[in-house]
Design a protein around this motif. Structure first.
Motif, PDB file in Angstrom:
ATOM      1  N   SER A   1       0.830  -1.201   0.000  1.00  0.00           N
ATOM      2  CA  SER A   1       0.000   0.000   0.000  1.00  0.00           C
ATOM      3  C   SER A   1       0.866   1.253   0.000  1.00  0.00           C
ATOM      4  CB  SER A   1      -0.919  -0.011   1.224  1.00  0.00           C
ATOM      5  OG  SER A   1      -1.586   1.207   1.351  1.00  0.00           O
ATOM      6  N   GLN A   2       1.926   1.231   0.783  1.00  0.00           N
ATOM      7  CA  GLN A   2       2.839   2.378   0.806  1.00  0.00           C
ATOM      8  C   GLN A   2       3.469   2.588  -0.568  1.00  0.00           C
ATOM      9  OE1 GLN A   2       5.590   1.488   3.980  1.00  0.00           O
ATOM     10  NE2 GLN A   2       4.188   2.235   5.565  1.00  0.00           N
ATOM     11  N   ALA A   3       3.889   1.496  -1.202  1.00  0.00           N
ATOM     12  CA  ALA A   3       4.485   1.598  -2.540  1.00  0.00           C
ATOM     13  C   ALA A   3       3.469   2.164  -3.532  1.00  0.00           C
ATOM     14  CB  ALA A   3       4.980   0.226  -3.006  1.00  0.00           C
ATOM     15  N   LEU A   4       2.243   1.686  -3.463  1.00  0.00           N
ATOM     16  CA  LEU A   4       1.174   2.154  -4.355  1.00  0.00           C
ATOM     17  C   LEU A   4       0.918   3.651  -4.175  1.00  0.00           C
ATOM     18  CD1 LEU A   4      -1.204   1.112  -6.287  1.00  0.00           C
ATOM     19  CD2 LEU A   4      -2.591   1.238  -4.218  1.00  0.00           C
ATOM     20  N   LYS A   5       0.832   4.101  -2.946  1.00  0.00           N
ATOM     21  CA  LYS A   5       0.561   5.518  -2.672  1.00  0.00           C
ATOM     22  C   LYS A   5       1.729   6.400  -3.118  1.00  0.00           C
ATOM     23  CE  LYS A   5      -2.437   4.411   1.200  1.00  0.00           C
ATOM     24  NZ  LYS A   5      -2.514   4.307   2.658  1.00  0.00           N
ATOM     25  N   LEU A   6       2.942   5.955  -2.853  1.00  0.00           N
ATOM     26  CA  LEU A   6       4.102   6.742  -3.252  1.00  0.00           C
ATOM     27  C   LEU A   6       4.207   6.831  -4.778  1.00  0.00           C
ATOM     28  CD1 LEU A   6       6.673   5.457  -0.619  1.00  0.00           C
ATOM     29  CD2 LEU A   6       5.647   7.740  -0.716  1.00  0.00           C
ATOM     30  N   LYS A   7       3.815   5.771  -5.465  1.00  0.00           N
ATOM     31  CA  LYS A   7       3.891   5.743  -6.928  1.00  0.00           C
ATOM     32  C   LYS A   7       2.794   6.609  -7.555  1.00  0.00           C
ATOM     33  CE  LYS A   7       5.101   3.933 -10.980  1.00  0.00           C
ATOM     34  NZ  LYS A   7       6.440   4.038 -11.537  1.00  0.00           N
ATOM     35  N   TYR A   8       1.564   6.397  -7.134  1.00  0.00           N
ATOM     36  CA  TYR A   8       0.445   7.018  -7.835  1.00  0.00           C
ATOM     37  C   TYR A   8      -0.062   8.313  -7.218  1.00  0.00           C
ATOM     38  CZ  TYR A   8       0.642   2.817 -10.539  1.00  0.00           C
ATOM     39  OH  TYR A   8       1.092   1.813 -11.356  1.00  0.00           O
ATOM     40  N   LEU A   9       0.201   8.539  -5.957  1.00  0.00           N
ATOM     41  CA  LEU A   9      -0.212   9.805  -5.355  1.00  0.00           C
ATOM     42  C   LEU A   9       0.938  10.794  -5.270  1.00  0.00           C
ATOM     43  CD1 LEU A   9      -2.526   8.500  -2.509  1.00  0.00           C
ATOM     44  CD2 LEU A   9      -3.210   9.606  -4.633  1.00  0.00           C
ATOM     45  N   MET A  10       2.153  10.298  -5.109  1.00  0.00           N
ATOM     46  CA  MET A  10       3.308  11.189  -5.002  1.00  0.00           C
ATOM     47  C   MET A  10       4.117  11.251  -6.291  1.00  0.00           C
ATOM     48  SD  MET A  10       2.898  12.424  -2.050  1.00  0.00           S
ATOM     49  CE  MET A  10       4.403  13.348  -1.907  1.00  0.00           C
ATOM     50  N   GLY A  11       3.827  10.359  -7.225  1.00  0.00           N
ATOM     51  CA  GLY A  11       4.519  10.398  -8.509  1.00  0.00           C
ATOM     52  C   GLY A  11       5.979   9.974  -8.450  1.00  0.00           C
ATOM     53  N   MET A  12       6.330   9.180  -7.466  1.00  0.00           N
ATOM     54  CA  MET A  12       7.725   8.764  -7.319  1.00  0.00           C
ATOM     55  C   MET A  12       8.054   7.627  -8.279  1.00  0.00           C
ATOM     56  SD  MET A  12       8.095   8.907  -3.176  1.00  0.00           S
ATOM     57  CE  MET A  12       9.854   9.188  -3.068  1.00  0.00           C
ATOM     58  N   ARG A  13       9.316   7.540  -8.623  1.00  0.00           N
ATOM     59  CA  ARG A  13       9.802   6.446  -9.463  1.00  0.00           C
ATOM     60  C   ARG A  13      10.070   5.225  -8.585  1.00  0.00           C
ATOM     61  NH1 ARG A  13      12.533  11.035 -11.551  1.00  0.00           N
ATOM     62  NH2 ARG A  13      11.826  11.502 -13.662  1.00  0.00           N
ATOM     63  N   ASN A  14      10.086   4.043  -9.208  1.00  0.00           N
ATOM     64  CA  ASN A  14      10.294   2.800  -8.458  1.00  0.00           C
ATOM     65  C   ASN A  14      11.598   2.820  -7.667  1.00  0.00           C
ATOM     66  OD1 ASN A  14       7.963   2.131  -9.765  1.00  0.00           O
ATOM     67  ND2 ASN A  14       8.771   0.291 -10.748  1.00  0.00           N
ATOM     68  N   ARG A  15      12.655   3.350  -8.270  1.00  0.00           N
ATOM     69  CA  ARG A  15      13.952   3.420  -7.584  1.00  0.00           C
ATOM     70  C   ARG A  15      13.847   4.272  -6.319  1.00  0.00           C
ATOM     71  NH1 ARG A  15      17.032   7.419  -7.644  1.00  0.00           N
ATOM     72  NH2 ARG A  15      16.202   8.297  -9.571  1.00  0.00           N
ATOM     73  N   GLU A  16      13.151   5.403  -6.419  1.00  0.00           N
ATOM     74  CA  GLU A  16      12.991   6.291  -5.260  1.00  0.00           C
ATOM     75  C   GLU A  16      12.168   5.610  -4.175  1.00  0.00           C
ATOM     76  OE1 GLU A  16      12.946  10.657  -7.384  1.00  0.00           O
ATOM     77  OE2 GLU A  16      11.171   9.381  -7.603  1.00  0.00           O
TER      78      GLU A  16
END
Length: 190
Positions: A147-162
């Motif tokens: 869930s944290q990965a999902l939120k960081l990716k789609y709500l914060m726009g972060m890249r997978n590496r970040e």
């Protein structure tokens, strides 16, 4: 998204130990990060849907309005539980999600107040959005890291590496988490 020059974890620790100037640094960092994220999302939307799409024309989604709403929510939040960069970004993702939900509810209430018939398509979009929100809440309970990965990716726009650096796990695990998250959510929303 480039990593910021100041070390946010250090700023948070200075602020929590009573350094008043660190509080100003923390809010400045929050403002700049939110601005960068909002600009990236607007650019992504323009590239995907064109410059005349509804998302860009909606004043709620203008970079300035989105930043100011998120900044106001963050500045009035209890930041005592934030200990590091990960906590900060997860809180910012939560704030962004709340803004989107509040905006959707506000728009839906306005449509009801106008006493006009809502097209089935608009009603369906709102219902799908609310179902997605509930599914994410349920997903967060059962699968916190994913869930944290999902939120960081789609709500914060972060890249997978970040995300992998922030959550302190491998990039391949983040890719698996994101794939699992999408599949799980898709199965719940069908």
């Amino acid at each position: 998204m480039a990593t910021a020059t100041p070390d946010i974890t250090q700023i948070i620790h200075q602020w929590q130990s009573g350094d008043k100037s660190a509080e100003a640094d923390l809010y400045q960092f929050a403002y700049l990060q939110l601005r960068q994220i909002a600009q990236q999302e607007r650019t992504r939307s323009a590239q995907k849907y064109g410059t005349d799409n509804q998302v860009l024309s909606d004043s709620m989604n203008s970079t300035t309005a989105l930043i100011h709403d998120a900044y106001l929510k963050i500045s009035s939040s209890d930041l005592q539980s934030i200990e590091n960069k990960k906590d900060f970004f997860l809180m910012a993702a939560k704030v962004m999600r709340q803004i989107l939900i509040d905006n959707a509810r506000h728009l839906q209430a306005q449509k009801r107040q106008q006493m006009t018939m809502i097209s089935d398509q608009d009603g369906d979009k709102f219902e799908q959005f609310m179902m997605m929100d509930k599914a994410i809440d349920n997903f967060s309970i059962h699968y916190p890291r994913q869930s944290q990965a999902l939120k960081l990716k789609y709500l914060m726009g972060m890249r997978n590496r970040e995300i992998s650096e922030l959550l302190e796990c491998s990039a391949s695990l983040i890719e698996k988490d994101l794939k699992f998250s999408r599949c799980w959510l898709q199965s719940k929303l069908v």
